[in-house]
Design a protein around this motif. Structure first.
Motif, PDB file in Angstrom:
ATOM      1  N   GLU A 121      -2.976  -1.909  11.039  1.00  0.00           N
ATOM      2  CA  GLU A 121      -3.162  -0.469  10.854  1.00  0.00           C
ATOM      3  C   GLU A 121      -4.649  -0.164  10.751  1.00  0.00           C
ATOM      4  N   SER A 122      -5.337  -0.908   9.880  1.00  0.00           N
ATOM      5  CA  SER A 122      -6.775  -0.688   9.701  1.00  0.00           C
ATOM      6  C   SER A 122      -7.435  -1.931   9.132  1.00  0.00           C
ATOM      7  N   ARG A 164       1.241  -3.418   9.111  1.00  0.00           N
ATOM      8  CA  ARG A 164       2.511  -2.686   9.073  1.00  0.00           C
ATOM      9  C   ARG A 164       3.631  -3.650   9.447  1.00  0.00           C
ATOM     10  N   ASP A 204       0.843  -1.186   0.000  1.00  0.00           N
ATOM     11  CA  ASP A 204       0.000   0.000   0.000  1.00  0.00           C
ATOM     12  C   ASP A 204       0.887   1.247   0.000  1.00  0.00           C
ATOM     13  N   THR A 218      -5.015  -3.792   6.462  1.00  0.00           N
ATOM     14  CA  THR A 218      -3.709  -3.209   6.169  1.00  0.00           C
ATOM     15  C   THR A 218      -2.831  -3.465   7.379  1.00  0.00           C
ATOM     16  N   GLU A 250     -10.856  -3.103   6.806  1.00  0.00           N
ATOM     17  CA  GLU A 250     -11.977  -2.694   5.946  1.00  0.00           C
ATOM     18  C   GLU A 250     -13.093  -3.729   6.077  1.00  0.00           C
ATOM     19  N   PHE A 290       3.704  -1.242   4.343  1.00  0.00           N
ATOM     20  CA  PHE A 290       2.288  -1.422   4.681  1.00  0.00           C
ATOM     21  C   PHE A 290       1.656  -2.289   3.599  1.00  0.00           C
ATOM     22  N   LEU A 291       1.153  -3.459   4.022  1.00  0.00           N
ATOM     23  CA  LEU A 291       0.551  -4.381   3.053  1.00  0.00           C
ATOM     24  C   LEU A 291      -0.962  -4.358   3.194  1.00  0.00           C
ATOM     25  N   ARG A 292      -1.644  -4.285   2.047  1.00  0.00           N
ATOM     26  CA  ARG A 292      -3.114  -4.436   2.049  1.00  0.00           C
ATOM     27  C   ARG A 292      -3.397  -5.864   1.581  1.00  0.00           C
ATOM     28  N   TYR A 295     -10.698  -6.508   3.776  1.00  0.00           N
ATOM     29  CA  TYR A 295      -9.242  -6.290   3.653  1.00  0.00           C
ATOM     30  C   TYR A 295      -8.665  -5.854   4.990  1.00  0.00           C
TER      31      TYR A 295
END
Ligand code: EPU
Length: 337
Positions: free
Chosen positions: A139-140, A184, A77, A182, A142, A85-87, A180
């Protein structure tokens, strides 16, 4: 999209229970998921979303819709000097993600090697092992709201992570579908190798790096936990309970060898495996359901067990532990039906 009617879930639950669902729907994109959630016919059914079925106990055939994500993809990402940062799609197999990270020299999830399951469920359950938890890299998240089909992005704080817990298992249980994550990951890995079993295994290696940590975790897990392909199981069946310091002190008088971990809030965590073993259940079979001989926290299907048989054994364990130690242990496994 894959849609099946009266579909066997035997390959979709690691207990390998031979149950059927009225409908099975597997989507590969958020658009397909949105279409399912807005469909009037589908909305008339009860729904449950599954990952790899490695933390589920089906008690009966399911008369509703079982949803499964086939959203794949591991994409960078963004990145900076320290982090990538991987999605990642919710349908990615968790251990494929760990293997990818280790291969690319990215640290943060190597201790979580070989945990069965898929990425979306991993984030909901806050999977953990050997001193690491997925929340440490998130991180987040979805997710789609089941009732409205609206998308929302949850920050790490909003996920309200705790031990094997998140907002998706508490206030918002069965309300959202994760599509999804994300995460880190660090370009300069810091290793967390103090967990006893891992430390011992790593002493066989001349170097501590991402590959040796991953391999050591794989070796410990392979030795201690049954292969779901050989012996149906869902990993730890119960969560490790916490008790008050007073309760712990009184138990310690009676059982001086009781293992324990002091928590920052003053409470004390006790390994459920020890409680279960003390009650004499380790290695015992009840019909086709049994307590695994090398890890008392794992219940296994010896072959042809039905969900209710496993649930009955779990209930007998809970009652015995409660009577003997005054401790309520709660299943980590989710019951369906
Ligand atoms: N123990 C026993 N008898 C047993 C096994 C363990 O008395 O049969 C006692 C020992 O004192 C041992 C302690 O329990 O030192 C802890 O055992 P272990 O290190 O095997 O870990 P656990 O607490 O039983 C937890 C996770 C596992 C995770 C391991 C390693 C939970 C519910 N389980 O198990 O996660 O792999 O630590 O970090 O927190 C899973 O969630 O499915 C899972 C396998």
């Amino acid at each position: 999209m894959k849609i099946e009617e009266n579909y066997s879930l035997e390959k979709h639950n690691t207990f390998h229970l031979n149950v059927k669902t009225r409908w099975f729907m597997e989507y590969s994109t958020e658009e397909e998921l949105s279409r399912i959630l807005h469909d009037e016919y589908v909305s008339s059914f009860e729904k449950v979303h599954i990952g790899a079925g490695s933390n589920l106990l089906f008690l009966n055939d399911y008369s509703g819709v079982v949803l499964h994500s086939a959203i794949k993809g591991i994409d960078v990402d963004k990145e900076n000097d320290k982090y990538v940062f991987l999605r990642v799609g919710a349908g990615v197999v968790w251990d494929d993600l760990v293997a990818y990270a280790v291969d690319k020299g990215l640290g943060g999830i190597e201790n979580l090697s070989l945990i069965p399951g898929e990425v979306g469920a991993a984030a909901i359950q806050n999977i953990g092992a050997y001193g690491a938890e997925i929340k440490d890299v998130i991180e987040s998240v979805e997710a789609f709201e089941i009732a409205t089909g609206n998308k929302r992005i949850f920050t790490l704080d909003e996920c309200a992570y705790g031990y094997r817990s998140s907002i998706f298992k508490k206030e918002l249980v069965d309300k959202y579908i994760v599509t999804y994550l994300t995460i880190r990951l660090s370009k300069e890995p810091q290793f967390s190798i103090d967990y006893k079993d891992l430390k011992e295994e790593l002493s066989k290696y001349s170097i501590v790096n991402l590959s040796s940590v991953r391999q050591a975790v794989i070796d410990v897990r392979t030795r201690k936990l049954p292969d779901t392909e050989v012996l149906g199981n869902a990993g730890s069946f119960f969560m490790n309970p916490t008790i008050s310091e007073n309760h712990y002190e009184s138990l310690k008088n009676e059982y001086p060898l009781i293992p324990s971990y002091a928590l920052p809030d003053g409470r004390v965590k006790i390994p459920a495996a020890w409680l279960i073993e003390q009650c004499g259940f380790k290695g015992k079979a009840y019909g086709q359901a049994a307590v695994y001989e090398h890890q008392a926290l794992v219940l296994v299907n010896l072959g042809g067990a039905v969900g209710s048989e496993i649930a009955l054994l779990a209930e007998a364990i809970r009652e015995t532990v409660a009577q003997r130690f005054g401790i309520q242990i709660e299943p980590e496994v989710k019951y369906i039906g």
